[in-house]
Design a protein around this motif. Structure first.
Motif, PDB file in Angstrom:
ATOM      1  N   TYR A  92       0.853  -1.182   0.000  1.00 12.13           N
ATOM      2  CA  TYR A  92       0.000   0.000   0.000  1.00 12.13           C
ATOM      3  C   TYR A  92       0.893   1.236   0.000  1.00 12.13           C
ATOM      4  CZ  TYR A  92      -4.154  -2.767   1.011  1.00 12.13           C
ATOM      5  OH  TYR A  92      -5.189  -3.648   0.925  1.00 12.13           O
ATOM      6  N   GLY A  93       0.558   2.193  -0.829  1.00 11.54           N
ATOM      7  CA  GLY A  93       1.290   3.450  -0.904  1.00 11.54           C
ATOM      8  C   GLY A  93       0.605   4.526  -0.088  1.00 11.54           C
ATOM      9  N   PRO A  94       1.185   5.723  -0.088  1.00  6.83           N
ATOM     10  CA  PRO A  94       0.575   6.824   0.666  1.00  6.83           C
ATOM     11  C   PRO A  94      -0.800   7.170   0.107  1.00  6.83           C
ATOM     12  CG  PRO A  94       2.363   7.626  -0.730  1.00  6.83           C
ATOM     13  CD  PRO A  94       2.369   6.125  -0.828  1.00  6.83           C
ATOM     14  N   ASP A  95      -1.714   7.379   0.998  1.00  5.41           N
ATOM     15  CA  ASP A  95      -3.074   7.809   0.642  1.00  5.41           C
ATOM     16  C   ASP A  95      -3.825   6.803  -0.224  1.00  5.41           C
ATOM     17  OD1 ASP A  95      -2.629  10.232   2.031  1.00  5.41           O
ATOM     18  OD2 ASP A  95      -1.610  11.048   0.260  1.00  5.41           O
ATOM     19  N   MET A  96      -3.371   5.541  -0.251  1.00  4.53           N
ATOM     20  CA  MET A  96      -4.123   4.513  -0.984  1.00  4.53           C
ATOM     21  C   MET A  96      -5.245   4.009  -0.086  1.00  4.53           C
ATOM     22  SD  MET A  96      -1.300   2.150  -2.943  1.00  4.53           S
ATOM     23  CE  MET A  96      -2.488   1.133  -3.809  1.00  4.53           C
ATOM     24  N   PRO A  97      -6.436   3.890  -0.609  1.00  3.34           N
ATOM     25  CA  PRO A  97      -7.521   3.352   0.212  1.00  3.34           C
ATOM     26  C   PRO A  97      -7.310   1.857   0.464  1.00  3.34           C
ATOM     27  CG  PRO A  97      -8.247   3.678  -2.055  1.00  3.34           C
ATOM     28  CD  PRO A  97      -6.858   4.237  -1.964  1.00  3.34           C
ATOM     29  N   GLY A  98      -7.714   1.420   1.627  1.00  3.46           N
ATOM     30  CA  GLY A  98      -7.723  -0.006   1.904  1.00  3.46           C
ATOM     31  C   GLY A  98      -6.599  -0.531   2.755  1.00  3.46           C
ATOM     32  N   GLY A  99      -5.542   0.235   3.006  1.00  2.00           N
ATOM     33  CA  GLY A  99      -4.466  -0.303   3.825  1.00  2.00           C
ATOM     34  C   GLY A  99      -3.472   0.745   4.266  1.00  2.00           C
ATOM     35  N   GLU A 100      -2.726   0.402   5.310  1.00  2.14           N
ATOM     36  CA  GLU A 100      -1.703   1.292   5.863  1.00  2.14           C
ATOM     37  C   GLU A 100      -0.478   1.291   4.960  1.00  2.14           C
ATOM     38  OE1 GLU A 100       1.143   1.011   9.706  1.00  2.14           O
ATOM     39  OE2 GLU A 100      -1.004   0.731  10.093  1.00  2.14           O
ATOM     40  N   GLU A 101       0.064   2.466   4.728  1.00  3.79           N
ATOM     41  CA  GLU A 101       1.225   2.612   3.850  1.00  3.79           C
ATOM     42  C   GLU A 101       2.349   1.646   4.250  1.00  3.79           C
ATOM     43  OE1 GLU A 101       4.445   5.934   2.265  1.00  3.79           O
ATOM     44  OE2 GLU A 101       2.869   6.558   3.649  1.00  3.79           O
ATOM     45  N   GLY A 102       2.886   0.937   3.248  1.00  5.32           N
ATOM     46  CA  GLY A 102       3.993   0.012   3.459  1.00  5.32           C
ATOM     47  C   GLY A 102       3.589  -1.405   3.780  1.00  5.32           C
ATOM     48  N   THR A 103       2.327  -1.616   4.163  1.00  5.91           N
ATOM     49  CA  THR A 103       1.901  -2.983   4.458  1.00  5.91           C
ATOM     50  C   THR A 103       1.647  -3.731   3.153  1.00  5.91           C
ATOM     51  OG1 THR A 103      -0.429  -2.348   4.687  1.00  5.91           O
ATOM     52  CG2 THR A 103       0.911  -2.362   6.707  1.00  5.91           C
ATOM     53  N   VAL A 104       1.526  -5.039   3.266  1.00  3.30           N
ATOM     54  CA  VAL A 104       1.408  -5.907   2.095  1.00  3.30           C
ATOM     55  C   VAL A 104      -0.023  -5.904   1.568  1.00  3.30           C
ATOM     56  CG1 VAL A 104       1.622  -8.283   1.257  1.00  3.30           C
ATOM     57  CG2 VAL A 104       3.334  -7.357   2.844  1.00  3.30           C
ATOM     58  N   MET A 105      -0.187  -5.371   0.362  1.00  2.00           N
ATOM     59  CA  MET A 105      -1.480  -5.418  -0.322  1.00  2.00           C
ATOM     60  C   MET A 105      -1.687  -6.820  -0.900  1.00  2.00           C
ATOM     61  SD  MET A 105      -2.907  -3.299  -3.637  1.00  2.00           S
ATOM     62  CE  MET A 105      -2.605  -1.705  -2.951  1.00  2.00           C
ATOM     63  N   LEU A 106      -0.626  -7.360  -1.513  1.00  4.83           N
ATOM     64  CA  LEU A 106      -0.644  -8.719  -2.037  1.00  4.83           C
ATOM     65  C   LEU A 106       0.800  -9.154  -2.272  1.00  4.83           C
ATOM     66  CD1 LEU A 106      -2.216 -11.202  -3.112  1.00  4.83           C
ATOM     67  CD2 LEU A 106      -2.138 -10.130  -5.371  1.00  4.83           C
ATOM     68  N   ALA A 107       1.125 -10.340  -1.818  1.00  7.83           N
ATOM     69  CA  ALA A 107       2.469 -10.872  -2.032  1.00  7.83           C
ATOM     70  C   ALA A 107       2.372 -12.329  -2.460  1.00  7.83           C
ATOM     71  CB  ALA A 107       3.303 -10.759  -0.764  1.00  7.83           C
ATOM     72  N   PHE A 130       2.466 -19.673  -2.658  1.00 11.46           N
ATOM     73  CA  PHE A 130       1.521 -19.163  -1.675  1.00 11.46           C
ATOM     74  C   PHE A 130       1.290 -17.688  -1.977  1.00 11.46           C
ATOM     75  CE2 PHE A 130       3.216 -22.795   0.457  1.00 11.46           C
ATOM     76  CZ  PHE A 130       2.336 -23.177   1.441  1.00 11.46           C
ATOM     77  N   LYS A 131       0.166 -17.171  -1.534  1.00 11.00           N
ATOM     78  CA  LYS A 131      -0.116 -15.739  -1.595  1.00 11.00           C
ATOM     79  C   LYS A 131      -0.501 -15.294  -0.185  1.00 11.00           C
ATOM     80  CE  LYS A 131      -1.670 -15.564  -6.389  1.00 11.00           C
ATOM     81  NZ  LYS A 131      -0.653 -14.730  -6.990  1.00 11.00           N
ATOM     82  N   CYS A 132      -0.285 -13.998   0.078  1.00  9.99           N
ATOM     83  CA  CYS A 132      -0.694 -13.489   1.386  1.00  9.99           C
ATOM     84  C   CYS A 132      -0.945 -11.988   1.321  1.00  9.99           C
ATOM     85  CB  CYS A 132       0.328 -13.826   2.458  1.00  9.99           C
ATOM     86  SG  CYS A 132       1.878 -12.944   2.336  1.00  9.99           S
ATOM     87  N   ILE A 133      -1.616 -11.495   2.357  1.00 11.15           N
ATOM     88  CA  ILE A 133      -1.895 -10.072   2.508  1.00 11.15           C
ATOM     89  C   ILE A 133      -1.792  -9.691   3.977  1.00 11.15           C
ATOM     90  CG2 ILE A 133      -3.465  -9.927   0.532  1.00 11.15           C
ATOM     91  CD1 ILE A 133      -5.802  -9.894   2.582  1.00 11.15           C
ATOM     92  N   ASP A 134      -1.654  -8.403   4.217  1.00  9.97           N
ATOM     93  CA  ASP A 134      -1.910  -7.807   5.522  1.00  9.97           C
ATOM     94  C   ASP A 134      -3.320  -7.250   5.423  1.00  9.97           C
ATOM     95  OD1 ASP A 134       0.485  -8.049   7.086  1.00  9.97           O
ATOM     96  OD2 ASP A 134       1.427  -6.524   5.827  1.00  9.97           O
ATOM     97  N   SER A 135      -4.257  -7.844   6.120  1.00  5.42           N
ATOM     98  CA  SER A 135      -5.635  -7.373   6.049  1.00  5.42           C
ATOM     99  C   SER A 135      -5.751  -5.987   6.658  1.00  5.42           C
ATOM    100  CB  SER A 135      -6.568  -8.330   6.782  1.00  5.42           C
ATOM    101  OG  SER A 135      -7.902  -7.855   6.720  1.00  5.42           O
TER     102      SER A 135
END
Length: 132
Positions: free
Chosen positions: A37-52, A61-66
């Protein structure tokens, strides 16, 4: 062809830490892609994993930081099952995955395999480790 991939949802912003830990334990393993997640992106805190995407011994495997705190988390009713090649490998994997986690079945001979153990790791992911 249809692809089926295990997907892990982390709720404590520790998806990247978990991927780094898991890929350090298994040969032929790596983190292949991280979208953050980047700055001001909706849906998550900046720097956390949107999808990996990562591999463990070649298995994807795939994962996210919810970004949403859910009323549920990981459960042992779904686990990652590992057949180890040697006694040394099963002992190493079990001890490392058990650090800070919860033992569900102690590592030992339970009658259905030479050596087996079941744990929830420190991230809450359930692992069954087997020496056939």
């Amino acid at each position: 062809m249809t692809t089926i991939t295990p997907f892990l949802m982390f709720q404590n912003k520790d998806a990247e830490e978990a991927m780094n830990f898991y890929t350090s334990l298994f040969k032929n393993s790596e983190i292949t892609n991280i979208v953050r997640y980047g700055p001001d992106m909706p849906g998550g805190e900046e720097g956390t994993v949107m999808l990996a995407t990562f591999t463990l011994n070649g298995r994807e495997f795939k994962c996210i930081d919810s970004s949403i705190r859910h009323q549920f988390d990981f459960t042992p009713s779904f686990s990652v099952y590992v057949d180890a090649d040697t006694e040394e490998e099963i002992d190493h994997l079990y001890s490392r995955l058990a650090e800070g986690g919860q033992e569900l079945m102690a590592l030992g001979n339970h009658g259905f395999s030479r050596k087996f153990g079941w744990i929830n790791d420190r991230f809450g992911v359930s692992w069954q480790i087997n020496l056939p």
